[in-house]
Design a protein around this motif. Structure first.
Motif, PDB file in Angstrom:
ATOM      1  N   GLN A 103       0.921  -1.122   0.300  1.00 33.81           N
ATOM      2  CA  GLN A 103       0.216   0.231  -0.251  1.00 33.81           C
ATOM      3  C   GLN A 103       1.320   1.879   0.082  1.00 33.81           C
ATOM      4  O   GLN A 103       1.933   1.421   0.397  1.00 33.81           O
ATOM      5  N   ASP A 104       0.778   1.996  -0.870  1.00 35.37           N
ATOM      6  CA  ASP A 104       1.444   3.668  -0.573  1.00 35.37           C
ATOM      7  C   ASP A 104       0.131   4.470  -0.351  1.00 35.37           C
ATOM      8  O   ASP A 104      -0.909   4.833  -0.150  1.00 35.37           O
ATOM      9  N   SER A 105       0.944   5.432  -0.138  1.00 32.04           N
ATOM     10  CA  SER A 105       0.848   6.866   0.925  1.00 32.04           C
ATOM     11  C   SER A 105       1.154   8.111   0.215  1.00 32.04           C
ATOM     12  O   SER A 105       2.137   7.863  -0.483  1.00 32.04           O
ATOM     13  N   CYS A 106       0.474   9.301   0.090  1.00 31.19           N
ATOM     14  CA  CYS A 106       1.025  10.944  -0.103  1.00 31.19           C
ATOM     15  C   CYS A 106       0.658  11.787   1.459  1.00 31.19           C
ATOM     16  O   CYS A 106      -1.014  10.843   1.342  1.00 31.19           O
ATOM     17  N   LEU A 107       1.316  12.449   0.717  1.00 32.32           N
ATOM     18  CA  LEU A 107       0.732  14.135   1.841  1.00 32.32           C
ATOM     19  C   LEU A 107      -0.430  14.263   1.056  1.00 32.32           C
ATOM     20  O   LEU A 107       0.269  15.242  -0.031  1.00 32.32           O
ATOM     21  N   VAL A 124       4.207  13.102  -3.652  1.00 28.26           N
ATOM     22  CA  VAL A 124       4.897  12.770  -3.129  1.00 28.26           C
ATOM     23  C   VAL A 124       4.643  11.005  -3.059  1.00 28.26           C
ATOM     24  O   VAL A 124       4.379  10.947  -2.134  1.00 28.26           O
ATOM     25  N   VAL A 125       4.053  10.125  -3.932  1.00 27.58           N
ATOM     26  CA  VAL A 125       3.986   9.280  -3.490  1.00 27.58           C
ATOM     27  C   VAL A 125       5.092   8.421  -2.639  1.00 27.58           C
ATOM     28  O   VAL A 125       6.494   7.781  -3.726  1.00 27.58           O
ATOM     29  N   ARG A 126       4.654   7.221  -1.618  1.00 32.91           N
ATOM     30  CA  ARG A 126       5.937   6.665  -0.583  1.00 32.91           C
ATOM     31  C   ARG A 126       5.226   5.600   0.114  1.00 32.91           C
ATOM     32  O   ARG A 126       3.849   4.862  -0.125  1.00 32.91           O
ATOM     33  N   TYR A 149       2.284   9.359   8.732  1.00 25.97           N
ATOM     34  CA  TYR A 149       3.322  10.462   8.579  1.00 25.97           C
ATOM     35  C   TYR A 149       4.373  10.114   8.616  1.00 25.97           C
ATOM     36  O   TYR A 149       5.543  10.741   8.210  1.00 25.97           O
ATOM     37  N   ALA A 150       4.694   9.347   9.603  1.00 23.77           N
ATOM     38  CA  ALA A 150       5.857   8.837  10.868  1.00 23.77           C
ATOM     39  C   ALA A 150       7.666   8.632   9.648  1.00 23.77           C
ATOM     40  O   ALA A 150       8.016   8.857   8.964  1.00 23.77           O
ATOM     41  N   ALA A 151       5.838   7.662   8.398  1.00 17.12           N
ATOM     42  CA  ALA A 151       6.720   6.812   7.622  1.00 17.12           C
ATOM     43  C   ALA A 151       6.960   7.519   6.691  1.00 17.12           C
ATOM     44  O   ALA A 151       8.793   7.544   6.194  1.00 17.12           O
ATOM     45  N   ILE A 152       6.479   8.362   6.175  1.00 16.17           N
ATOM     46  CA  ILE A 152       6.381   9.059   5.043  1.00 16.17           C
ATOM     47  C   ILE A 152       7.437  10.049   5.100  1.00 16.17           C
ATOM     48  O   ILE A 152       8.804  10.440   4.607  1.00 16.17           O
ATOM     49  N   VAL A 153       7.918  10.930   6.496  1.00 15.96           N
ATOM     50  CA  VAL A 153       8.995  11.692   7.252  1.00 15.96           C
ATOM     51  C   VAL A 153      10.008  10.940   7.030  1.00 15.96           C
ATOM     52  O   VAL A 153      11.083  11.301   6.154  1.00 15.96           O
ATOM     53  N   GLN A 180      -5.435   5.010  -8.049  1.00 14.99           N
ATOM     54  CA  GLN A 180      -6.591   4.763  -7.319  1.00 14.99           C
ATOM     55  C   GLN A 180      -6.559   4.567  -6.057  1.00 14.99           C
ATOM     56  O   GLN A 180      -7.224   4.439  -4.717  1.00 14.99           O
ATOM     57  N   ASP A 181      -5.702   3.593  -5.989  1.00 17.76           N
ATOM     58  CA  ASP A 181      -4.622   2.720  -4.620  1.00 17.76           C
ATOM     59  C   ASP A 181      -4.098   3.107  -3.932  1.00 17.76           C
ATOM     60  O   ASP A 181      -4.397   3.387  -2.430  1.00 17.76           O
ATOM     61  N   VAL A 182      -3.952   4.564  -4.246  1.00 20.86           N
ATOM     62  CA  VAL A 182      -2.838   5.234  -2.950  1.00 20.86           C
ATOM     63  C   VAL A 182      -3.748   5.887  -1.309  1.00 20.86           C
ATOM     64  O   VAL A 182      -5.241   6.831  -2.142  1.00 20.86           O
ATOM     65  N   THR A 183      -3.590   6.073  -1.127  1.00 21.88           N
ATOM     66  CA  THR A 183      -4.234   6.734   0.012  1.00 21.88           C
ATOM     67  C   THR A 183      -3.809   8.448   0.057  1.00 21.88           C
ATOM     68  O   THR A 183      -2.507   8.417   0.616  1.00 21.88           O
ATOM     69  N   LEU A 184      -4.644   9.462   0.744  1.00 23.42           N
ATOM     70  CA  LEU A 184      -3.668  10.824   0.704  1.00 23.42           C
ATOM     71  C   LEU A 184      -3.985  10.642   2.248  1.00 23.42           C
ATOM     72  O   LEU A 184      -5.212  10.386   2.839  1.00 23.42           O
ATOM     73  N   ILE A 185      -3.214  11.411   2.527  1.00 19.86           N
ATOM     74  CA  ILE A 185      -3.022  11.505   4.319  1.00 19.86           C
ATOM     75  C   ILE A 185      -3.156  12.429   4.185  1.00 19.86           C
ATOM     76  O   ILE A 185      -2.146  14.290   4.294  1.00 19.86           O
ATOM     77  N   SER A 186      -3.673  13.358   5.279  1.00 21.23           N
ATOM     78  CA  SER A 186      -3.948  14.796   5.813  1.00 21.23           C
ATOM     79  C   SER A 186      -3.286  15.506   6.723  1.00 21.23           C
ATOM     80  O   SER A 186      -2.761  14.663   7.791  1.00 21.23           O
TER      81      SER A 186
END
Length: 186
Positions: A103-107, A124-126, A149-153, A180-186
């Protein structure tokens, strides 16, 4: 004390270098560097000190950003009103992602960087979850699991040790295009 004048900016060749592993025990200079990096992050998050010393707020800093191409990163993610303890506050020496989620996500707001003095639009997908292996300043090995967030940082800072800038991950043709499977983190 580290200030914004000590932080090198994009275009500086050290930011594109692969940093060297650090041997133990740390030298006196390396020990001081670790303390100074963490102090900078804490000062940059203190409104009075940030204004007094003209510091941009930061949650992570890599030694490479100080023109010291060594695999040392500092992370200080503040807590919340409900839980004021820092979410993550550590020095990582020779950090390495040893596993990660599919699973990927981005801010949602995108990423910024103390070494980049401009806004860079785009996602920035991570990896959403990572396991990081690193040593603390005493040389003790640690393995921790981080998410969101901590993983992204931490991925952002580890990228610095590998000569990668955050905007290298942005889709150049369509900066806000993500699957569409990338989660956006607020």
């Amino acid at each position: 004390m580290i200030t914004m004048e000590d932080i090198i900016r994009e275009g500086h060749p050290t930011l594109r270098e692969t940093a060297k592993n650090v041997a133990f025990p740390l030298t006196n200079d390396e020990e001081q560097l670790c303390k100074d990096m963490m102090e900078f992050l804490k000062n940059s998050q203190d409104p009075e000190l940030a204004e007094k010393y003209n510091l941009r707020g930061g949650v992570g800093l890599a030694a490479s950003q100080l023109n010291i191409p060594k695999r040392i990163i500092a992370v200080h993610i503040p807590g919340t009103v409900e839980n004021p303890e820092p979410a993550l506050s550590t020095i990582m020496i020779n950090p390495k992602v040893v596993s990660h989620s599919i699973q990927d996500s981005c801010l949602a707001e995108g990423e910024g960087c103390l070494s980049v003095d401009r806004e860079v639009p785009g996602y920035v997908v991570r990896h959403t979850r990572i396991t990081v292996q690193y040593a603390d300043s005493n040389g003790t090995q640690h393995k921790i699991r981080l998410k969101n967030y901590a993983a992204i940082v931490v991925q952002h800072e580890i990228d610095h040790t590998n000569g990668v800038m955050f905007y290298d991950h942005i889709n150049q043709e369509d900066p806000y295009k993500i699957s569409q499977d990338v989660t956006l983190i607020s």
